[in-house]
Design a protein around this motif. Structure first.
Motif, PDB file in Angstrom:
ATOM      1  N   SER A 118      79.649  46.710  62.208  1.00 50.53           N
ATOM      2  CA  SER A 118      81.077  47.295  63.104  1.00 50.53           C
ATOM      3  C   SER A 118      80.608  48.193  64.196  1.00 50.53           C
ATOM      4  CB  SER A 118      81.744  47.681  62.307  1.00 50.53           C
ATOM      5  OG  SER A 118      81.454  48.846  61.435  1.00 50.53           O
ATOM      6  N   ALA A 119      79.504  48.871  64.190  1.00 50.74           N
ATOM      7  CA  ALA A 119      79.201  49.619  65.280  1.00 50.74           C
ATOM      8  C   ALA A 119      78.646  49.014  66.299  1.00 50.74           C
ATOM      9  CB  ALA A 119      77.859  50.586  64.670  1.00 50.74           C
ATOM     10  N   LYS A 120      77.864  47.895  66.230  1.00 53.31           N
ATOM     11  CA  LYS A 120      77.587  46.995  67.212  1.00 53.31           C
ATOM     12  C   LYS A 120      78.651  46.353  67.996  1.00 53.31           C
ATOM     13  CE  LYS A 120      72.999  45.834  65.526  1.00 53.31           C
ATOM     14  NZ  LYS A 120      72.160  44.582  65.089  1.00 53.31           N
ATOM     15  N   VAL A 121      79.808  45.921  67.221  1.00 58.88           N
ATOM     16  CA  VAL A 121      80.889  45.506  67.740  1.00 58.88           C
ATOM     17  C   VAL A 121      81.709  46.355  68.667  1.00 58.88           C
ATOM     18  CG1 VAL A 121      83.312  44.381  66.989  1.00 58.88           C
ATOM     19  CG2 VAL A 121      81.241  43.679  65.891  1.00 58.88           C
ATOM     20  N   TRP A 153      80.457  49.284  70.205  1.00 61.54           N
ATOM     21  CA  TRP A 153      79.755  49.409  71.288  1.00 61.54           C
ATOM     22  C   TRP A 153      79.821  48.383  72.337  1.00 61.54           C
ATOM     23  CZ3 TRP A 153      79.469  54.195  72.144  1.00 61.54           C
ATOM     24  CH2 TRP A 153      79.046  55.239  71.285  1.00 61.54           C
ATOM     25  N   SER A 154      79.682  46.975  71.703  1.00 69.68           N
ATOM     26  CA  SER A 154      79.913  46.046  72.868  1.00 69.68           C
ATOM     27  C   SER A 154      81.099  45.719  73.278  1.00 69.68           C
ATOM     28  CB  SER A 154      79.699  44.627  71.936  1.00 69.68           C
ATOM     29  OG  SER A 154      78.272  44.464  71.305  1.00 69.68           O
ATOM     30  N   GLY A 155      82.206  45.904  72.365  1.00 71.80           N
ATOM     31  CA  GLY A 155      83.511  46.037  72.956  1.00 71.80           C
ATOM     32  C   GLY A 155      83.952  47.026  74.158  1.00 71.80           C
ATOM     33  N   LEU A 156      83.595  48.496  73.813  1.00 73.79           N
ATOM     34  CA  LEU A 156      83.474  49.480  74.981  1.00 73.79           C
ATOM     35  C   LEU A 156      83.002  49.145  75.939  1.00 73.79           C
ATOM     36  CD1 LEU A 156      84.497  52.310  75.202  1.00 73.79           C
ATOM     37  CD2 LEU A 156      82.355  53.095  74.266  1.00 73.79           C
ATOM     38  N   GLY A 157      81.423  48.665  75.884  1.00 78.46           N
ATOM     39  CA  GLY A 157      81.082  48.282  77.015  1.00 78.46           C
ATOM     40  C   GLY A 157      81.421  47.072  77.962  1.00 78.46           C
ATOM     41  N   LEU A 158      82.084  46.197  77.292  1.00 75.45           N
ATOM     42  CA  LEU A 158      82.777  45.216  78.181  1.00 75.45           C
ATOM     43  C   LEU A 158      84.005  45.583  78.723  1.00 75.45           C
ATOM     44  CD1 LEU A 158      82.299  42.152  75.542  1.00 75.45           C
ATOM     45  CD2 LEU A 158      81.459  42.381  77.752  1.00 75.45           C
TER      46      LEU A 158
END
Length: 78
Positions: free
Chosen positions: A3-6, A8-13
């Motif tokens: 969930s952390a990867k998701v 950070w990925s969402g925040l970056g996108l």
């Protein structure tokens, strides 16, 4: 961890999309650059806040584990 990867990925996108959107917006370059700087500062403050919260949670969890280990050690010594 997943969930952390998701997150950070969402925040970056989201941040990347916001920057690209502002770059192609029909505004003067001066105003667009100011928006980018302000938006980036907002994201950085949000990121710092999330990181501080995460570190606080990790520290609390470590303290709890230490206390439980100490209790177990005392119990085993008896």
């Amino acid at each position: 961890m997943n969930s952390a990867k998701v997150f950070w990925s969402g925040l970056g996108l989201f941040a990347g999309g916001a920057v690209v959107g502002m770059l192609f917006a029909p505004a003067q370059g001066k105003h667009t650059r100011k928006k980018i700087v302000n938006t980036t500062a907002d994201y950085m403050n949000e990121l710092k806040s999330k990181a501080d919260d995460l570190m606080e949670n990790i520290t609390e969890t470590i303290d709890i584990v230490k206390d439980e280990a100490d209790k177990l050690t005392r119990k085993l010594k008896r």
